[in-house]
Design a protein around this motif. Sequence first.
Motif, PDB file in Angstrom:
ATOM      1  N   ILE A   5       0.726  -1.093   0.092  1.00  0.00           N
ATOM      2  CA  ILE A   5      -0.008  -0.162   0.037  1.00  0.00           C
ATOM      3  C   ILE A   5       0.925   1.122   0.019  1.00  0.00           C
ATOM      4  CG2 ILE A   5      -1.747   1.240   1.410  1.00  0.00           C
ATOM      5  CD1 ILE A   5      -2.711  -1.511   0.054  1.00  0.00           C
ATOM      6  N   THR A   6       0.272   2.357  -0.714  1.00  0.00           N
ATOM      7  CA  THR A   6       1.257   3.490  -0.714  1.00  0.00           C
ATOM      8  C   THR A   6       0.458   4.362  -0.078  1.00  0.00           C
ATOM      9  OG1 THR A   6       2.374   3.095  -2.753  1.00  0.00           O
ATOM     10  CG2 THR A   6       2.194   5.389  -2.194  1.00  0.00           C
ATOM     11  N   LEU A   7       0.916   5.391   0.810  1.00  0.00           N
ATOM     12  CA  LEU A   7       0.407   6.421   1.565  1.00  0.00           C
ATOM     13  C   LEU A   7       1.167   7.622   1.269  1.00  0.00           C
ATOM     14  CD1 LEU A   7      -1.536   7.657   3.767  1.00  0.00           C
ATOM     15  CD2 LEU A   7       0.350   6.861   5.550  1.00  0.00           C
ATOM     16  N   ASP A   8       0.018   8.540   0.771  1.00  0.00           N
ATOM     17  CA  ASP A   8       0.819   9.986   0.264  1.00  0.00           C
ATOM     18  C   ASP A   8       0.411  10.818   1.716  1.00  0.00           C
ATOM     19  OD1 ASP A   8       1.342  12.483  -0.592  1.00  0.00           O
ATOM     20  OD2 ASP A   8       0.210  12.278  -2.375  1.00  0.00           O
ATOM     21  N   ALA A   9       1.592  11.320   2.377  1.00  0.00           N
ATOM     22  CA  ALA A   9       1.695  12.025   3.459  1.00  0.00           C
ATOM     23  C   ALA A   9       2.363  13.342   3.217  1.00  0.00           C
ATOM     24  CB  ALA A   9       2.089  11.353   4.658  1.00  0.00           C
ATOM     25  N   ARG A  10       2.585  13.717   1.873  1.00  0.00           N
ATOM     26  CA  ARG A  10       3.176  14.987   1.580  1.00  0.00           C
ATOM     27  C   ARG A  10       2.578  16.091   2.163  1.00  0.00           C
ATOM     28  NH1 ARG A  10       3.090  12.152  -3.654  1.00  0.00           N
ATOM     29  NH2 ARG A  10       5.165  11.355  -3.933  1.00  0.00           N
ATOM     30  N   ARG A  11       3.141  17.065   2.306  1.00  0.00           N
ATOM     31  CA  ARG A  11       2.681  18.632   2.831  1.00  0.00           C
ATOM     32  C   ARG A  11       2.045  18.567   4.242  1.00  0.00           C
ATOM     33  NH1 ARG A  11       2.092  17.793  -2.373  1.00  0.00           N
ATOM     34  NH2 ARG A  11      -0.112  17.258  -2.147  1.00  0.00           N
ATOM     35  N   LEU A  12       2.138  17.151   4.909  1.00  0.00           N
ATOM     36  CA  LEU A  12       1.855  17.366   6.171  1.00  0.00           C
ATOM     37  C   LEU A  12       2.995  17.401   7.157  1.00  0.00           C
ATOM     38  CD1 LEU A  12      -0.761  14.148   5.739  1.00  0.00           C
ATOM     39  CD2 LEU A  12      -1.197  16.587   5.689  1.00  0.00           C
ATOM     40  N   LEU A  13       2.373  18.206   8.160  1.00  0.00           N
ATOM     41  CA  LEU A  13       3.459  18.575   9.124  1.00  0.00           C
ATOM     42  C   LEU A  13       3.408  17.669  10.398  1.00  0.00           C
ATOM     43  CD1 LEU A  13       3.713  22.252   9.028  1.00  0.00           C
ATOM     44  CD2 LEU A  13       5.219  20.461   8.001  1.00  0.00           C
ATOM     45  N   CYS A  14       4.394  17.449  11.505  1.00  0.00           N
ATOM     46  CA  CYS A  14       4.326  16.543  12.390  1.00  0.00           C
ATOM     47  C   CYS A  14       3.194  16.901  13.263  1.00  0.00           C
ATOM     48  CB  CYS A  14       5.574  16.634  13.235  1.00  0.00           C
ATOM     49  SG  CYS A  14       5.892  15.575  14.585  1.00  0.00           S
ATOM     50  N   ARG A  20      -1.386   9.442  10.211  1.00  0.00           N
ATOM     51  CA  ARG A  20      -2.050   8.742   8.989  1.00  0.00           C
ATOM     52  C   ARG A  20      -1.270   7.419   8.788  1.00  0.00           C
ATOM     53  NH1 ARG A  20      -4.033  13.245   5.885  1.00  0.00           N
ATOM     54  NH2 ARG A  20      -5.175  14.168   7.379  1.00  0.00           N
ATOM     55  N   VAL A  21      -0.018   7.251   9.276  1.00  0.00           N
ATOM     56  CA  VAL A  21       0.653   5.750   9.216  1.00  0.00           C
ATOM     57  C   VAL A  21      -0.122   4.787   9.931  1.00  0.00           C
ATOM     58  CG1 VAL A  21       2.594   4.551   9.756  1.00  0.00           C
ATOM     59  CG2 VAL A  21       2.751   6.651   8.315  1.00  0.00           C
ATOM     60  N   GLN A  22      -0.392   5.347  11.345  1.00  0.00           N
ATOM     61  CA  GLN A  22      -1.087   4.343  12.304  1.00  0.00           C
ATOM     62  C   GLN A  22      -2.574   4.294  11.641  1.00  0.00           C
ATOM     63  OE1 GLN A  22      -1.362   6.506  16.364  1.00  0.00           O
ATOM     64  NE2 GLN A  22      -2.750   4.491  16.948  1.00  0.00           N
ATOM     65  N   GLN A  23      -3.214   5.243  11.210  1.00  0.00           N
ATOM     66  CA  GLN A  23      -4.635   4.902  10.881  1.00  0.00           C
ATOM     67  C   GLN A  23      -4.574   3.944   9.579  1.00  0.00           C
ATOM     68  OE1 GLN A  23      -5.625   8.834   9.805  1.00  0.00           O
ATOM     69  NE2 GLN A  23      -6.702   9.248  11.653  1.00  0.00           N
ATOM     70  N   VAL A  36       5.434   5.131   2.449  1.00  0.00           N
ATOM     71  CA  VAL A  36       4.973   6.318   2.618  1.00  0.00           C
ATOM     72  C   VAL A  36       5.783   7.424   2.295  1.00  0.00           C
ATOM     73  CG1 VAL A  36       4.372   7.982   4.651  1.00  0.00           C
ATOM     74  CG2 VAL A  36       4.481   5.629   5.335  1.00  0.00           C
ATOM     75  N   TYR A  37       5.114   8.478   1.377  1.00  0.00           N
ATOM     76  CA  TYR A  37       5.776   9.643   0.820  1.00  0.00           C
ATOM     77  C   TYR A  37       5.482  10.812   1.771  1.00  0.00           C
ATOM     78  CZ  TYR A  37       6.416   6.724  -3.291  1.00  0.00           C
ATOM     79  OH  TYR A  37       7.002   5.654  -3.963  1.00  0.00           O
ATOM     80  N   CYS A  38       6.553  11.495   2.425  1.00  0.00           N
ATOM     81  CA  CYS A  38       6.335  12.427   3.091  1.00  0.00           C
ATOM     82  C   CYS A  38       7.274  13.496   2.645  1.00  0.00           C
ATOM     83  CB  CYS A  38       6.908  12.042   4.546  1.00  0.00           C
ATOM     84  SG  CYS A  38       6.026  10.801   5.230  1.00  0.00           S
ATOM     85  N   THR A  39       6.876  14.756   2.899  1.00  0.00           N
ATOM     86  CA  THR A  39       7.630  16.146   2.709  1.00  0.00           C
ATOM     87  C   THR A  39       8.415  16.694   4.175  1.00  0.00           C
ATOM     88  OG1 THR A  39       5.883  17.500   2.696  1.00  0.00           O
ATOM     89  CG2 THR A  39       6.825  16.922   0.532  1.00  0.00           C
ATOM     90  N   ASP A  40       7.850  16.040   5.100  1.00  0.00           N
ATOM     91  CA  ASP A  40       8.398  16.754   6.582  1.00  0.00           C
ATOM     92  C   ASP A  40       9.444  15.964   6.934  1.00  0.00           C
ATOM     93  OD1 ASP A  40       8.610  17.573   9.300  1.00  0.00           O
ATOM     94  OD2 ASP A  40       6.671  16.969   9.834  1.00  0.00           O
ATOM     95  N   PRO A  41      10.721  16.550   7.125  1.00  0.00           N
ATOM     96  CA  PRO A  41      11.988  16.000   7.501  1.00  0.00           C
ATOM     97  C   PRO A  41      12.127  15.173   8.548  1.00  0.00           C
ATOM     98  CG  PRO A  41      12.478  18.109   7.186  1.00  0.00           C
ATOM     99  CD  PRO A  41      11.003  17.975   6.780  1.00  0.00           C
ATOM    100  N   GLY A  42      11.235  15.521   9.590  1.00  0.00           N
ATOM    101  CA  GLY A  42      10.941  14.608  10.797  1.00  0.00           C
ATOM    102  C   GLY A  42      10.216  13.546  10.960  1.00  0.00           C
TER     103      GLY A  42
END
Length: 78
Positions: A5-14, A20-23, A36-42
Motif C-alpha cells: 500500500i502507498t500512503l501520500d503524506a506529503r505537505r503534512l507536518l508533524c 496517517r501511518v497509524q490509521q 509512505v511519501y512525506c515532505t516533513d523531514p521529521g
Amino acid sequence: MPQTITLDARRLLCPLPVIRVQQTIEQLAAGDTLTVYCTDPGALHDVPAWARIHGHTLLDSHTEGRDYIISLQVGTPT
C-alpha cells in the motif's frame, strides 16, 4: 497474500504523517508493506520510531528530490 500500500503524506507536518501511518496500518494485515511519501523531514525519524515501538519493521528510508520515502512491513498486532 501480502499487499503493498502507498500512503501520500506529503505537505503534512508533524504529527500528522505518523497519525496517517497509524490509521493506515490499522487497516492492514501482518506481512503487508506500507510505503509512505512525506515532505516533513521529521518523518524520517518519527515514523520509524513509531513503527519500532509498535512492532513493525523498517524496510527502507531514503530521499528522492523533496520527498522522504519510508517503507514499513506491518508486524503482528500487540
